[in-house]
Scaffold this active site. Structure first.
Site, PDB file in Angstrom:
ATOM      1  N   ILE A  14      34.816  36.530  47.695  1.00  0.00           N
ATOM      2  CA  ILE A  14      35.139  36.924  48.827  1.00  0.00           C
ATOM      3  C   ILE A  14      34.835  38.477  48.798  1.00  0.00           C
ATOM      4  CG2 ILE A  14      36.289  35.007  49.523  1.00  0.00           C
ATOM      5  CD1 ILE A  14      38.795  36.311  48.775  1.00  0.00           C
ATOM      6  N   ARG A  64      48.564  56.329  39.230  1.00  0.00           N
ATOM      7  CA  ARG A  64      48.184  55.002  39.428  1.00  0.00           C
ATOM      8  C   ARG A  64      48.623  54.684  40.741  1.00  0.00           C
ATOM      9  NH1 ARG A  64      44.183  54.259  36.039  1.00  0.00           N
ATOM     10  NH2 ARG A  64      44.669  54.243  34.037  1.00  0.00           N
ATOM     11  N   SER A 113      46.292  40.030  32.650  1.00  0.00           N
ATOM     12  CA  SER A 113      46.612  39.068  33.507  1.00  0.00           C
ATOM     13  C   SER A 113      46.194  38.108  33.739  1.00  0.00           C
ATOM     14  CB  SER A 113      47.004  39.983  34.887  1.00  0.00           C
ATOM     15  OG  SER A 113      47.613  41.429  34.910  1.00  0.00           O
ATOM     16  N   GLY A 115      47.057  35.121  34.729  1.00  0.00           N
ATOM     17  CA  GLY A 115      47.349  33.993  35.672  1.00  0.00           C
ATOM     18  C   GLY A 115      46.330  34.483  37.123  1.00  0.00           C
ATOM     19  N   GLU A 119      40.384  40.113  33.265  1.00  0.00           N
ATOM     20  CA  GLU A 119      40.138  41.367  32.273  1.00  0.00           C
ATOM     21  C   GLU A 119      40.690  40.969  31.069  1.00  0.00           C
ATOM     22  OE1 GLU A 119      41.655  45.929  32.613  1.00  0.00           O
ATOM     23  OE2 GLU A 119      42.797  44.748  33.268  1.00  0.00           O
ATOM     24  N   GLU A 140      35.364  62.406  38.330  1.00  0.00           N
ATOM     25  CA  GLU A 140      35.530  63.368  39.205  1.00  0.00           C
ATOM     26  C   GLU A 140      37.010  63.092  39.941  1.00  0.00           C
ATOM     27  OE1 GLU A 140      32.853  62.094  43.059  1.00  0.00           O
ATOM     28  OE2 GLU A 140      32.274  63.173  41.525  1.00  0.00           O
ATOM     29  N   GLU A 142      39.594  61.475  38.413  1.00  0.00           N
ATOM     30  CA  GLU A 142      40.327  61.284  37.472  1.00  0.00           C
ATOM     31  C   GLU A 142      41.353  62.789  37.071  1.00  0.00           C
ATOM     32  OE1 GLU A 142      40.252  58.338  33.687  1.00  0.00           O
ATOM     33  OE2 GLU A 142      38.562  59.786  34.036  1.00  0.00           O
TER      34      GLU A 142
END
Length: 181
Positions: A14, A64, A113, A115, A119, A140, A142
């Site tokens: 999706i 973050r 993760s 669940g 990753e 660029e 970061e």
């Protein structure tokens, strides 16, 4: 058969972005019933526990967006297509800290993760660090600040939630268990 395996009946992507994609799978459960699973696909990443000759941990502070705050982390980054994890580890260490290492040791791989995401992170320990003369550029978008901290300081950062992610908390625990006080 894998214990408690859920067989995919149908999969529907999706969203496909620059880094992740999202799919919804219809699955057949071990008891014969059907259910849906929302799954984030990610190319995988590496993280580096960089340790100075004095036993300090090299960390980076960065914002973050998903958390709407800055946190302190070990250097890390995503795998590029076809890139070996060790190559990514060396590249990310250099890009984020300006450091290289003579010794890079694979530690382990773990799911971040499980669940809802596939990753995995390949974790390395970098030692015998040295300054890179011609430093690689950060991406660029970061912006990072480099910190060198003791194990005690890192544990305090975990307690006061400046270190807030699992890979870095794991690194601090590893440092305590393997390096002691």
């Amino acid at each position: 058969m894998k214990k408690f395996e859920e067989k995919t009946i149908h999969s529907n992507e999706i969203f496909k972005g620059k880094i992740i994609s999202l799919k919804v799978d219809d699955v057949l459960l071990p008891n014969g019933k059907e259910s849906k699973r929302e799954i984030v696909n990610h190319p995988g990443a590496v993280a580096v526990i960089a340790v100075t000759d004095e036993g300090k941990l090299i960390l980076v502070e960065q914002y973050r967006k998903a958390l709407e705050r800055s946190i302190i982390e070990i250097p890390a980054g995503k795998l590029e297509p076809g890139e070996a994890p060790e190559v990514t580890a060396r590249r990310e260490l250099e890009e984020e800290t300006g450091l290289g290492c003579h010794t890079l040791t694979y530690l382990q791989t773990f799911a971040t993760s499980p669940g809802f995401a596939d990753e995995i992170i390949h974790l390395y320990v970098a030692e015998d660090l040295f300054e890179i003369e011609e430093k690689a550029e950060l991406d660029e978008d970061e912006f990072v600040e480099i910190l060198k901290v003791s194990i005690d300081e890192a544990e305090e950062m975990v307690q006061n939630k400046r270190i807030y992610d699992a890979k870095t908390a794991f690194a601090v625990l590893w440092m305590r268990l393997k390096r002691g006080k």
